[in-house]
Scaffold this motif. Structure first.
Motif, short mmCIF file in Angstrom:
data_model
loop_
_atom_site.label_atom_id
_atom_site.label_comp_id
_atom_site.label_asym_id
_atom_site.label_seq_id
_atom_site.Cartn_x
_atom_site.Cartn_y
_atom_site.Cartn_z
N ARG A 1 39.74 -91.04 27.92
CA ARG A 1 38.81 -90.98 26.80
C ARG A 1 37.92 -89.74 26.90
O ARG A 1 37.66 -89.04 25.91
N ALA A 2 37.45 -89.44 28.11
CA ALA A 2 36.62 -88.25 28.32
C ALA A 2 37.43 -86.97 28.06
O ALA A 2 36.92 -86.01 27.48
N ALA A 3 38.70 -86.95 28.47
CA ALA A 3 39.54 -85.77 28.26
C ALA A 3 39.80 -85.53 26.78
O ALA A 3 39.77 -84.39 26.31
N ILE A 4 40.05 -86.60 26.03
CA ILE A 4 40.29 -86.45 24.59
C ILE A 4 39.03 -85.93 23.90
O ILE A 4 39.08 -85.02 23.06
N THR A 5 37.88 -86.48 24.27
CA THR A 5 36.62 -86.02 23.68
C THR A 5 36.37 -84.56 24.00
O THR A 5 35.96 -83.78 23.13
N ASP A 6 36.64 -84.16 25.24
CA ASP A 6 36.46 -82.76 25.62
C ASP A 6 37.43 -81.86 24.86
O ASP A 6 37.07 -80.75 24.43
#
Length: 174
Positions: free
Chosen positions: A97-102
């Motif tokens: 989720r953090a990677a997609i947001t980044d």
């Protein structure tokens, strides 16, 4: 005299029954029509710019344009699994989720730019504090994940956004 008058009236009646284009051809001897009479062949129609583009493409009136291609933007997003997770599955989900947001943030910064604010505080000719903030605002739609992997707690994704060059010019030409 009566016969002459009757012949003239009969000639005028027949001339009045012929179409305008035949009268002009007969009177001038050429196929051109008079400029003083309106032509019934003229059709006035409002045309949309998209219709004109389609007609130009279909009729191949211009050489192929570079604007008919798609532009592609890519970004790499990275996310780290938090240490206080209940399970490894939760850590994986949160890192993804953090990677997609980044990745979305990276795409927005490429498309819309980054707003940077800076503030320095000086007292007695000495720098007391320095603050720099960066902000990205934008709308990203239809981006797709083309690659993803998870290695040693770091989740990495590759995002790709394809957009028509004409649409790009309309949206971002400022």
């Amino acid at each position: 005299m009566k016969n002459l008058f009757f012949a003239l009236v009969l000639a005028l009646v027949f001339v009045g029954c012929t179409p305008i284009s035949q009268r002009n051809t007969a009177s001038t001897g050429t196929g051109s029509t008079s400029t003083s009479t309106p032509s019934s062949d003229v059709i006035v129609q409002k045309v949309d710019k998209d219709d004109v583009r389609d007609i130009i493409r279909q009729e191949k009136m211009l050489a192929p344009d570079v604007s008919e291609t798609e532009l592609s933007f890519t970004a790499v997003g990275e996310g780290i699994a938090p240490l206080n997770t209940v399970s490894s599955a939760q850590a994986l989900a949160l890192a993804k989720r953090a990677a997609i947001t980044d990745g979305y943030r990276q795409l927005a910064s490429k498309l819309y730019g980054v707003k940077v604010n800076g503030k320095d505080t000086v007292k007695d000719a000495m720098l007391r504090s320095s603050t720099i903030t960066a902000q990205v605002n934008g709308l990203i739609k239809n981006a797709s994940i083309i690659d993803e992997n998870f290695n040693q707690g770091l989740y990495r994704i590759n995002l790709e956004l394809k957009i028509d060059a004409d649409k790009w010019k309309e949206l971002f030409a400022y």
